[in-house]
Enzyme design. Structure first.
Site, PDB file in Angstrom:
ATOM      1  CG  ASN A  71      -1.997  -0.989   1.286  1.00 44.86           C
ATOM      2  OD1 ASN A  71      -2.457  -1.303   0.037  1.00 44.86           O
ATOM      3  ND2 ASN A  71      -2.480  -1.501   2.154  1.00 44.86           N
ATOM      4  CG  ASP A  90       0.194   2.263   4.652  1.00 47.12           C
ATOM      5  OD1 ASP A  90      -0.310   1.789   3.589  1.00 47.12           O
ATOM      6  OD2 ASP A  90       0.004   1.953   5.841  1.00 47.12           O
ATOM      7  CE1 TYR A  91      -3.320   8.017  -1.036  1.00 45.00           C
ATOM      8  CE2 TYR A  91      -1.190   7.144  -2.069  1.00 45.00           C
ATOM      9  CZ  TYR A  91      -1.988   8.101  -2.018  1.00 45.00           C
ATOM     10  OH  TYR A  91      -1.751   9.444  -2.373  1.00 45.00           O
ATOM     11  CG  HIS A  92      -4.784   1.846   5.022  1.00 45.80           C
ATOM     12  ND1 HIS A  92      -3.381   2.049   4.986  1.00 45.80           N
ATOM     13  CD2 HIS A  92      -4.769   1.302   6.419  1.00 45.80           C
ATOM     14  CE1 HIS A  92      -2.686   1.946   6.082  1.00 45.80           C
ATOM     15  NE2 HIS A  92      -3.617   1.507   6.852  1.00 45.80           N
TER      16      HIS A  92
END
Length: 92
Positions: A71, A90-92
């Site tokens: 991510n 940090d892309y969730h």
């Protein structure tokens, strides 16, 4: 050339090699990405295999993203031939 950073840990890593503000396991790939971005003159110069370069939309229109791992992404914009607003997210 990279002019500005949004992420202070990434900036410290780029300037001093300190891994304190990044995921240590990403250090090798980030070093390659930052070196390439520092010499890039255009976003397409970051279109390496597996990095999944793409432009962003919405609030980040005009910015680009490359995949670090899972991510995690490194985002940036260009002002002329200089990279700016380099971020590590940090892309969730």
């Amino acid at each position: 050339m990279i002019k500005t950073f949004r992420h202070k840990g990434l900036e410290a890593f780029f300037k001093t090699g300190s891994k304190a503000g990044i995921q240590p396991r990403h250090a090798g790939k980030l070093r390659v990405m930052l070196t390439m971005l520092d010499s890039a003159k255009h976003p397409d110069d970051m279109n390496a295999p597996g990095w999944r370069l793409h432009s962003l939309t919405g609030n980040l229109a005009g910015h680009y993203s490359v995949t670090v791992n899972g991510n995690w992404r490194m985002t940036f914009a260009f002002d002329g031939e200089d990279a700016e607003l380099v971020d590590y997210l940090d892309y969730h």
